[in-house]
Design an enzyme around this catalytic site. Structure first.
Site, PDB file in Angstrom:
ATOM      1  N   ARG A 281      29.282  39.618  50.176  1.00 37.95           N
ATOM      2  CA  ARG A 281      27.936  39.607  49.598  1.00 37.95           C
ATOM      3  C   ARG A 281      26.848  39.724  50.664  1.00 37.95           C
ATOM      4  NH1 ARG A 281      27.123  36.897  44.705  1.00 37.95           N
ATOM      5  NH2 ARG A 281      28.975  35.667  45.145  1.00 37.95           N
TER       6      ARG A 281
ATOM      7  N   CYS B 201      26.699  46.968  22.870  1.00 41.29           N
ATOM      8  CA  CYS B 201      26.740  46.362  21.556  1.00 41.29           C
ATOM      9  C   CYS B 201      27.269  44.944  21.708  1.00 41.29           C
ATOM     10  CB  CYS B 201      27.666  47.201  20.693  1.00 41.29           C
ATOM     11  SG  CYS B 201      27.417  46.914  18.988  1.00 41.29           S
ATOM     12  N   GLU B 202      26.446  44.080  22.289  1.00 39.52           N
ATOM     13  CA  GLU B 202      26.891  42.752  22.706  1.00 39.52           C
ATOM     14  C   GLU B 202      25.620  41.931  22.967  1.00 39.52           C
ATOM     15  OE1 GLU B 202      30.434  42.578  23.861  1.00 39.52           O
ATOM     16  OE2 GLU B 202      30.280  40.495  24.459  1.00 39.52           O
TER      17      GLU B 202
HETATM   18  N1  LLP Z   1      37.286  36.449  51.299  1.00 40.64           N
HETATM   19  C1  LLP Z   1      37.967  36.111  50.188  1.00 40.64           C
HETATM   20  C2  LLP Z   1      39.371  35.734  50.294  1.00 40.64           C
HETATM   21  C3  LLP Z   1      37.326  36.127  48.946  1.00 40.64           C
HETATM   22  O1  LLP Z   1      38.002  35.776  47.847  1.00 40.64           O
HETATM   23  C4  LLP Z   1      35.970  36.516  48.872  1.00 40.64           C
HETATM   24  C5  LLP Z   1      35.290  36.572  47.593  1.00 40.64           C
HETATM   25  C6  LLP Z   1      35.311  36.884  50.049  1.00 40.64           C
HETATM   26  C7  LLP Z   1      36.002  36.827  51.244  1.00 40.64           C
HETATM   27  C8  LLP Z   1      33.881  37.328  50.080  1.00 40.64           C
HETATM   28  O2  LLP Z   1      33.001  36.352  49.651  1.00 40.64           O
HETATM   29  P1  LLP Z   1      31.423  36.609  49.758  1.00 40.64           P
HETATM   30  O3  LLP Z   1      31.052  36.646  51.230  1.00 40.64           O
HETATM   31  O4  LLP Z   1      31.149  37.906  49.106  1.00 40.64           O
HETATM   32  O5  LLP Z   1      30.816  35.475  49.043  1.00 40.64           O
HETATM   33  N2  LLP Z   1      32.326  38.289  41.495  1.00 40.64           N
HETATM   34  C9  LLP Z   1      31.663  37.127  42.061  1.00 40.64           C
HETATM   35  C10 LLP Z   1      32.097  36.872  43.476  1.00 40.64           C
HETATM   36  C11 LLP Z   1      33.583  36.678  43.602  1.00 40.64           C
HETATM   37  C12 LLP Z   1      33.959  36.450  45.026  1.00 40.64           C
HETATM   38  C13 LLP Z   1      35.424  36.489  45.166  1.00 40.64           C
HETATM   39  N3  LLP Z   1      35.886  36.327  46.498  1.00 40.64           N
HETATM   40  C14 LLP Z   1      30.148  37.324  42.007  1.00 40.64           C
HETATM   41  O6  LLP Z   1      29.713  38.354  41.519  1.00 40.64           O
HETATM   42  O7  LLP Z   1      29.388  36.448  42.401  1.00 40.64           O
END
Ligand code: LLP
Length: 431
Positions: free
Chosen positions: A293, A361-362
């Site tokens: 992110r 449609c939700e």
């Molecule tokens: N490493 C692992 C093993 C992870 O599972 C994740 C994210 C990351 C790194 C990266 O994390 P970040 O730096 O992006 O926070 N769909 C959700 C986020 C799911 C994150 C899953 N794992 C959302 O839209 O907020």
């Protein structure tokens, strides 16, 4: 404004990376993802520089490509000398097709099939992040079949609860990911791993959650992980070369969430780790971090055309757009806050309280509720900020809505990194 790559021109139009968002919408159509390539590169460099300066020798970032997984991103990561985390054969394949050097790729996931394992090894993946004992056996068997020694990191559940959103909370003992330290299962798995002939135990991995703002969480995680490293050294004489602390550093989606100093946070974590290793009397292992992110989120915006407004007196006002949960399911899933602008009316008074609703449609297909905008009319362009992470990568074709294109703003101006899906694309797999 919330990010430095946003500004407003004399006509009151929102500029992104120096480009008029109304012009971009006109040229490429809506709904549209726009990404600022320069900012992605800056974020990579910020992590690299801080990790090299403040963490033990050999420490470096891996981009968690689940945040945004398209060929162009892997090319940028290659050019920026980043490692990458891939979590599925699909992400791995995209990286391969982008020419990403696979020795710098780490294969994650808690449910790898034999086929996934074979596929990754055939593509000479650098490291497996091994999730559990069954997977360990399968990796060892495939490595034996291919006549190689496979480097792995064991995924541990360090027993840290970051109290982030339940759906993105991953480090607790009862997590579906990894093997728990607390229950003694992790120690046993290390013993089992060290007895494998075709596996090299390179180190340990964990990831406690996403959208985290408190550096103390990373320090607590480091305590549990490095204490485990010291214990394994005593118990088995095994020295971990790396400890991967995962991703998770938060990103502000609204002005109130403030700015985040990633380098400053890494500096504090680094000082903590140095002292901890001295206390534990271990040579500091290289530290890996896996930001997703925080590398791409604020490098992206989404532009939509307004289809109209619906005012329900005494209740609420809706603003309809030509996109929604199919390109950004994050409000529907996590009630994630977003900053929304009426991109052509930046200097007008924001006094229209409204809910931005998508085209599906939700009823839950909403982008944001109860925000104020300069009153939109059909044809206006809305900009939703901070959509570079977990938007395109989580997009779907629900209601057979084609996915929007991704336009990158590069050195020489905007270019199409992913073209818009066509109706024919939607039928590609239909027999
Ligand atoms: N490493 C692992 C093993 C992870 O599972 C994740 C994210 C990351 C790194 C990266 O994390 P970040 O730096 O992006 O926070 N769909 C959700 C986020 C799911 C994150 C899953 N794992 C959302 O839209 O907020």
């Amino acid at each position: 404004m919330i990010y430095e790559n946003l500004s407003v021109n004399l006509d009151g139009h929102l500029l992104f990376a120096g480009y008029d968002t109304l012009e971009l919408a006109k040229e490429f159509g809506t709904a549209l993802f726009v990404m600022d390539e320069n900012r992605i590169r800056q974020r990579c460099r910020e992590y690299q520089k801080a990790m090299a300066a403040y963490l033990p020798a050999g420490s470096h970032p891996l981009y968690a490509s689940k945040a945004m997984s398209i060929k162009r991103i892997y090319q940028i990561m290659k050019e920026e000398n980043m490692g990458v985390d891939v979590v599925s054969p699909g992400e791995l394949y995209t990286a391969v097709k982008a020419g990403f050097p696979m020795e710098n790729a780490y294969f994650h996931g808690s449910s790898k099939t034999d086929e996934d394992i074979r596929f990754a090894m055939e593509h000479k993946i650098g490291f497996f992040i091994c999730d559990n004992a069954d997977e360990l056996d399968a990796i060892d068997a495939e490595a034996a079949r291919q006549g190689i020694c496979q480097k792995i990191l064991l995924r541990l559940a360090p027993g840290i609860d970051p109290h982030t959103h339940e759906k993105i909370n991953t480090g607790r003992v009862d997590s579906k990911f990894g093997v728990a330290i607390e229950t003694g299962q992790a120690t046993k798995l290390v013993g089992k791993t060290l007895a494998k002939k075709n596996i090299i135990l390179w180190g340990y991995h964990c990831h406690v959650g996403s959208q985290l703002f408190d550096e103390a969480l990373f320090c607590d995680t480091a305590t549990n992980m490095l204490t485990f490293v010291a214990d394994m050294q005593k118990q088995y004489g095994h020295t971990a070369k790396v400890v991967n602390l995962g991703g998770g550093m938060g990103v502000p989606y609204t002005e109130e969430q403030g700015k985040i100093d990633y380098a400053g946070t890494i500096q504090k974590i680094g000082a903590y780790i140095t002292a901890l290793c001295q206390q534990l009397q271990i040579a500091p292992p290289a530290i890996l971090m896996e930001p997703g992110r925080s590398i791409v989120a604020d490098s992206g915006i989404t532009l939509y055309s307004v289809t109209g407004t619906k005012e329900i007196p005494g209740f609420k006002n809706f603003v309809g757009i030509d996109g929604g949960m199919t390109d950004n399911p994050r409000y529907t899933l996590y009630q994630s806050p977003y900053t929304v602008y009426n991109a052509g009316k930046m200097n007008e008074c924001a006094d229209f309280v409204c809910t931005v609703a998508g085209r599906c449609c939700e009823s839950g297909d909403l982008i944001q509720e109860n925000i104020t905008l300069p009153r939109p009319v059909r044809g206006d362009i809305l900009a939703v900020l901070t959509t570079g992470a977990y938007n395109y990568s989580m997009a779907s074709n629900y209601n057979r809505v084609p996915r929007p294109p991704v336009v990158m703003i590069g050195q020489n101006g905007p270019y199409i990194a992913v073209r818009r899906e066509t109706y024919e694309d939607l039928l590609l797999c239909d027999q």
